[in-house]
Enzyme design. Structure first.
Site, PDB file in Angstrom:
ATOM      1  N   MET A 179      32.656   8.936  30.663  1.00  0.00           N
ATOM      2  CA  MET A 179      32.059   8.196  31.781  1.00  0.00           C
ATOM      3  C   MET A 179      30.829   7.402  31.348  1.00  0.00           C
ATOM      4  SD  MET A 179      33.382   8.021  34.750  1.00  0.00           S
ATOM      5  CE  MET A 179      34.058   9.516  35.459  1.00  0.00           C
ATOM      6  N   PHE A 220      32.381  17.742  30.043  1.00  0.00           N
ATOM      7  CA  PHE A 220      32.954  16.783  29.082  1.00  0.00           C
ATOM      8  C   PHE A 220      33.243  15.426  29.714  1.00  0.00           C
ATOM      9  CE2 PHE A 220      37.473  15.638  29.250  1.00  0.00           C
ATOM     10  CZ  PHE A 220      37.906  16.358  30.352  1.00  0.00           C
ATOM     11  N   LYS A 221      33.294  15.352  31.051  1.00  0.00           N
ATOM     12  CA  LYS A 221      33.529  14.068  31.712  1.00  0.00           C
ATOM     13  C   LYS A 221      32.465  13.033  31.316  1.00  0.00           C
ATOM     14  CE  LYS A 221      36.878  15.548  34.656  1.00  0.00           C
ATOM     15  NZ  LYS A 221      36.988  16.964  34.330  1.00  0.00           N
ATOM     16  N   ASP A 222      31.268  13.520  30.947  1.00  0.00           N
ATOM     17  CA  ASP A 222      30.202  12.602  30.533  1.00  0.00           C
ATOM     18  C   ASP A 222      30.604  11.768  29.313  1.00  0.00           C
ATOM     19  OD1 ASP A 222      28.197  13.354  32.434  1.00  0.00           O
ATOM     20  OD2 ASP A 222      27.651  15.093  31.223  1.00  0.00           O
TER      21      ASP A 222
END
Ligand SMILES: *Cc1c(COP(=O)(O)O)cnc(C)c1O
Length: 460
Positions: free
Chosen positions: A112, A107-109
């Site tokens: 980011m 989920f960091k995508d």
């Protein structure tokens, strides 16, 4: 729209300066001076359209809406699913929101990809170049590498603990082939990497000389970007339906984004269950009203092995009635003594803020991965399993449950194999990862050597 520090001793700044700075100069975290009313998403709005509305509200005059729309479109074009963060029903009145369709399967995508677009645009406008530093225990570094690879105005330096991230996680960082992405593998653990980043920022002359910036979970842009999928989940399930979100939590960035969505009128109600692994700091904060420094324990869900959840500071600021003096006193005491009891002013409202917490043991996490497969035929990552386990233990009610799936099972194949005996192959679009060339440099945990290396890397 101006941004103020939770510790009350920094000048207000605009959206762009808040995101480029990361941490406020007084050590606090930036929050908007007042909460904008954004309002609910509608079910026929695209993800990019909702993201544009949300980001425009938070950016205020600092960026115009057409620019934001363009950056959002580019950021979310890299996702493999048309709805970016699709919902999948996995039980009666129970849904999983899949946040892992981005380039590095976590989920960091979501945040980011957008941050990298924002940075590159804003820096081009200013005719400036920055060195972005990122300490990672696994997922943040990969997401940052994928997002910033090829950026015109950023050199990205990723610090990861050598030999302590999974091979798939490492390859997402080290195989971009981009000349502006540098991987330093330190001979230490994640805490050492974080301590180095802190020391780099603390050396103001060094930080200024390389134009240092950070994109870890205290960066306001991450919270803003993550509040979008709460709004799209609400829209997809019906605008007046109360939802209980169950969120795998580490630094509480994801969970706090849900709070922001509610504050800005994007949700019908507000209920978030923070599911934590056996690193129980958040649980202890909510249940005992005590903030305690404890070393992070290794678990099957490493992205949640956090000793102090950084975004709790933003929540404390809000529920204390934005009392920066109280926040400063609590963190001052904590820094000094390693333990602090929350004042009544915080502890009282904490119990009725709509949050609750629950901790899941290592063995229960692995058992849940198998149980989830038995129930649904699907494989989940160990972080998601912490949340589905918590959801399973809460008795059925009239409330619709949405569990956040924070990574793809294939990102943690060793754990999936241990828990279920099954292989979790990479999706087709990521298969080439395993045959690409890896580039990283090994360095000792030694501040002056690392400074020299970054100085040589930086084009700022
Ligand atoms: C970062 C991460 C988390 C924790 O998110 P926070 O915002 O730090 O609470 C959970 N799961 C995965 C897979 C992650 O990468």
């Amino acid at each position: 729209m101006q941004y103020i520090s939770t510790r009350g001793q920094a000048e207000p700044v605009n959206f762009v300066d808040a995101i480029l700075a990361g941490l406020a100069p007084d050590g606090g975290l930036y929050v908007p001076e007042e909460w904008p009313h954004i309002g609910p998403a509608s079910s026929n709005e695209s993800y990019g359209a909702v993201a544009t509305r949300v980001l425009s509200a938070f950016a205020g005059d600092a960026l115009n809406t057409e620019v934001i729309a363009d950056l959002c479109e580019r950021a979310y074009a890299s996702f493999a699913h048309q709805s970016v963060t699709p919902l999948r029903q996995d039980g009666p009145n129970r849904f999983v929101m899949e946040l892992h369709h981005g380039p590095t399967l976590a989920f960091k995508d979501v945040a980011m990809q957008l941050i990298a677009q924002l940075y590159d645009y804003v820096l081009a406008e200013r005719g400036q170049r920055m060195t972005v530093i990122c300490a990672t225990s696994g997922d943040t570094g990969g997401a940052a590498a994928a997002a910033f690879a090829g950026a015109d105005n950023v050199d990205l330096v990723i610090l990861h603990p050598h030999g302590r991230v999974s091979p798939v996680q490492r390859m997402f960082m080290t195989t971009t082939g981009a000349s502006n992405v540098y991987n330093l593998a330190l001979d230490g653990d994640f805490d050492d990497c974080q301590a180095i980043v802190k020391a780099l920022f603390a050396d103001k002359a060094f930080a200024a000389s390389v134009c240092l910036s950070g994109v870890n979970s205290i960066n306001w842009a991450r919270i803003a970007a993550q509040s979008v999928y709460y709004a799209t989940a609400q829209a997809a399930l019906g605008s007046s339906r109360p939802i209980r979100f169950v969120v795998p939590s580490g630094n509480m960035g994801d969970a706090f984004a849900g709070y922001v969505a509610a504050r800005c009128g994007m949700l019908a109600g507000f209920e978030i269950v923070c599911a934590v692994n056996k690193n129980r700091t958040l649980d202890t904060l909510f249940q005992e009203g005590v903030m305690q420094r404890t070393p992070a324990l290794a678990t099957p869900s490493p992205a949640m092995d956090i000793s102090v959840p950084s975004n709790f500071e933003r929540l404390m600021f809000e529920i204390s009635g934005r009392d920066a003096d109280t926040v400063r006193a609590v963190y001052g005491r904590y820094k000094q003594a390693g333990e602090v009891e929350l004042p009544n002013k915080v502890r009282g409202p904490l119990g009725c803020a709509g949050f609750s917490t629950q901790s899941v043991s290592n063995s229960a996490t692995l058992e849940e991965m198998q149980a989830y497969f038995d129930d649904t035929g699907g494989l989940i990552c160990p972080h998601t399993a912490v949340a589905t386990k918590v959801a399973r233990e809460r008795p059925e009610t009239d409330v619709t449950m949405v569990i956040l799936a924070t990574a793809h099972a294939a990102k943690f194949p060793e754990t999936v194999l241990e828990a279920t005996g099954m292989d979790a192959p990479l999706p087709e679009r990521c298969k080439s990862l395993l045959s690409r060339e890896e580039v990283f440099e090994q360095l000792p945990v030694e501040i002056s050597g690392i400074k020299d290396r970054i100085q040589a890397i930086s084009h700022a």
